[in-house]
Design a protein around this motif. Structure first.
Motif, PDB file in Angstrom:
ATOM      1  N   UNK A   1     -10.068 -26.593 -80.303  1.00 39.07           N
ATOM      2  CA  UNK A   1     -10.815 -25.484 -80.858  1.00 39.07           C
ATOM      3  C   UNK A   1      -9.834 -24.433 -81.350  1.00 39.07           C
ATOM      4  N   UNK A   2      -9.963 -24.045 -82.588  1.00 39.73           N
ATOM      5  CA  UNK A   2      -9.089 -23.020 -83.150  1.00 39.73           C
ATOM      6  C   UNK A   2      -9.943 -21.840 -83.605  1.00 39.73           C
ATOM      7  N   UNK A   3      -9.467 -20.649 -83.265  1.00 44.91           N
ATOM      8  CA  UNK A   3     -10.150 -19.417 -83.632  1.00 44.91           C
ATOM      9  C   UNK A   3      -9.191 -18.523 -84.399  1.00 44.91           C
ATOM     10  N   UNK A 113      -1.677 -22.936 -67.265  1.00 41.30           N
ATOM     11  CA  UNK A 113      -2.174 -22.934 -65.906  1.00 41.30           C
ATOM     12  C   UNK A 113      -1.436 -24.030 -65.150  1.00 41.30           C
ATOM     13  N   UNK A 114      -0.677 -23.639 -64.134  1.00 47.01           N
ATOM     14  CA  UNK A 114       0.036 -24.582 -63.294  1.00 47.01           C
ATOM     15  C   UNK A 114       0.904 -25.536 -64.133  1.00 47.01           C
ATOM     16  N   UNK A 115       1.576 -24.962 -65.138  1.00 51.54           N
ATOM     17  CA  UNK A 115       2.475 -25.745 -65.987  1.00 51.54           C
ATOM     18  C   UNK A 115       1.790 -26.528 -67.090  1.00 51.54           C
ATOM     19  N   UNK A 116       0.467 -26.486 -67.157  1.00 50.11           N
ATOM     20  CA  UNK A 116      -0.272 -27.217 -68.187  1.00 50.11           C
ATOM     21  C   UNK A 116      -0.745 -26.250 -69.273  1.00 50.11           C
ATOM     22  N   UNK A 117      -0.506 -26.604 -70.513  1.00 48.20           N
ATOM     23  CA  UNK A 117      -0.852 -25.769 -71.653  1.00 48.20           C
ATOM     24  C   UNK A 117      -2.366 -25.670 -71.825  1.00 48.20           C
ATOM     25  N   UNK A 118      -2.877 -24.436 -71.915  1.00 48.86           N
ATOM     26  CA  UNK A 118      -4.298 -24.197 -72.169  1.00 48.86           C
ATOM     27  C   UNK A 118      -4.549 -23.753 -73.606  1.00 48.86           C
ATOM     28  N   UNK A 119      -3.666 -22.868 -74.113  1.00 54.79           N
ATOM     29  CA  UNK A 119      -3.864 -22.334 -75.456  1.00 54.79           C
ATOM     30  C   UNK A 119      -2.529 -21.930 -76.062  1.00 54.79           C
ATOM     31  N   UNK A 129      -1.555 -12.800 -93.713  1.00 49.29           N
ATOM     32  CA  UNK A 129      -0.493 -12.129 -92.973  1.00 49.29           C
ATOM     33  C   UNK A 129      -0.955 -11.487 -91.663  1.00 49.29           C
ATOM     34  N   UNK A 130      -2.078 -10.826 -91.657  1.00 48.79           N
ATOM     35  CA  UNK A 130      -2.512 -10.082 -90.474  1.00 48.79           C
ATOM     36  C   UNK A 130      -3.483 -10.862 -89.601  1.00 48.79           C
ATOM     37  N   UNK A 131      -3.365 -12.170 -89.614  1.00 49.92           N
ATOM     38  CA  UNK A 131      -4.253 -13.019 -88.839  1.00 49.92           C
ATOM     39  C   UNK A 131      -3.417 -13.938 -87.950  1.00 49.92           C
ATOM     40  N   UNK A 132      -3.895 -14.180 -86.748  1.00 54.44           N
ATOM     41  CA  UNK A 132      -3.253 -15.173 -85.899  1.00 54.44           C
ATOM     42  C   UNK A 132      -4.325 -16.109 -85.363  1.00 54.44           C
ATOM     43  N   UNK A 133      -3.885 -17.284 -84.956  1.00 54.87           N
ATOM     44  CA  UNK A 133      -4.808 -18.274 -84.433  1.00 54.87           C
ATOM     45  C   UNK A 133      -4.700 -18.398 -82.930  1.00 54.87           C
ATOM     46  N   UNK A 134      -5.824 -18.685 -82.312  1.00 51.15           N
ATOM     47  CA  UNK A 134      -5.857 -19.038 -80.891  1.00 51.15           C
ATOM     48  C   UNK A 134      -6.343 -20.476 -80.855  1.00 51.15           C
ATOM     49  N   UNK A 135      -5.429 -21.373 -80.547  1.00 47.32           N
ATOM     50  CA  UNK A 135      -5.731 -22.803 -80.506  1.00 47.32           C
ATOM     51  C   UNK A 135      -5.934 -23.196 -79.047  1.00 47.32           C
ATOM     52  N   UNK A 136      -7.179 -23.428 -78.663  1.00 45.44           N
ATOM     53  CA  UNK A 136      -7.508 -23.816 -77.286  1.00 45.44           C
ATOM     54  C   UNK A 136      -7.280 -25.311 -77.176  1.00 45.44           C
ATOM     55  N   UNK A 146      -9.759 -17.091 -72.763  1.00 41.62           N
ATOM     56  CA  UNK A 146      -8.442 -17.209 -73.385  1.00 41.62           C
ATOM     57  C   UNK A 146      -8.274 -16.232 -74.549  1.00 41.62           C
ATOM     58  N   UNK A 147      -9.323 -16.004 -75.314  1.00 42.94           N
ATOM     59  CA  UNK A 147      -9.252 -15.009 -76.390  1.00 42.94           C
ATOM     60  C   UNK A 147      -9.103 -13.613 -75.794  1.00 42.94           C
ATOM     61  N   UNK A 148      -9.853 -13.305 -74.741  1.00 47.14           N
ATOM     62  CA  UNK A 148      -9.732 -12.012 -74.078  1.00 47.14           C
ATOM     63  C   UNK A 148      -8.325 -11.820 -73.516  1.00 47.14           C
ATOM     64  N   UNK A 149      -7.739 -12.852 -72.947  1.00 48.56           N
ATOM     65  CA  UNK A 149      -6.370 -12.777 -72.428  1.00 48.56           C
ATOM     66  C   UNK A 149      -5.401 -12.486 -73.571  1.00 48.56           C
TER      67      UNK A 149
END
Length: 163
Positions: A1-3, A113-119, A129-136, A146-149
């Protein structure tokens, strides 16, 4: 999932949409203006509050607090003794911890989390330019959390840079 998240999100008092990779509005960040502390609500597309985000007022270090349904969800602080790169610890209400590290101000970091990639949070995928992605990465991960974090960690890093 990408946001897709727009950098202007870090202001407060305004509302900002977070879109999925198809351009559909998925989450609304509702900034609360005229408050003593930085405060947002992360809502779904129907307007239901998923996560309350606010700055903890009385803390030795800058701290952000996440709540869901009035119950504590997580506390976010900069990890002590982290000299080489930005490193934050997310203490979850259930006693577990998430680790956030990377180049926070460049929007290039990971949540584990515990060495495992979440996002993975990154600008590399995007041409705007002013956008970034959150890839879950994990299917069973909580995208709202994860977005709130990501929003909180960037906010804390920006505040630290200003001080």
């Amino acid at each position: 999932m990408r946001f897709l998240v727009y950098d202007r999100l870090l202001g407060f008092g305004d509302d900002y949409w977070i879109e999925d990779d198809h351009g559909s509005k998925v989450f609304l960040v509702d900034g609360k203006a005229l408050r003593l502390r930085d405060t947002w609500e992360l809502k779904d597309a129907q307007g239901r509050v998923l996560v309350d985000i606010h700055q903890k007022m009385l803390a030795l270090r800058d701290t952000m607090v996440l709540q869901r349904g009035g119950e504590p969800l997580a506390t976010i602080r900069r990890k002590r003794l982290s000299l080489l790169r930005n490193h934050y610890r997310v203490s979850l209400a259930d006693g577990n911890e998430l680790d956030v590290s990377g180049k926070i101000l460049d929007r290039e970091f990971a949540v584990e989390y515990d060495g495992e990639l979440l996002a993975v949070i990154s600008r590399r995928w995007l041409t705007v330019r002013d956008t970034y992605g959150v890839d879950v990465v994990r299917e069973d991960a909580d995208p709202a959390l994860l977005i709130a974090v990501a929003v909180c960690v960037i906010h804390l890093a920006e505040k630290e840079r200003e001080d």
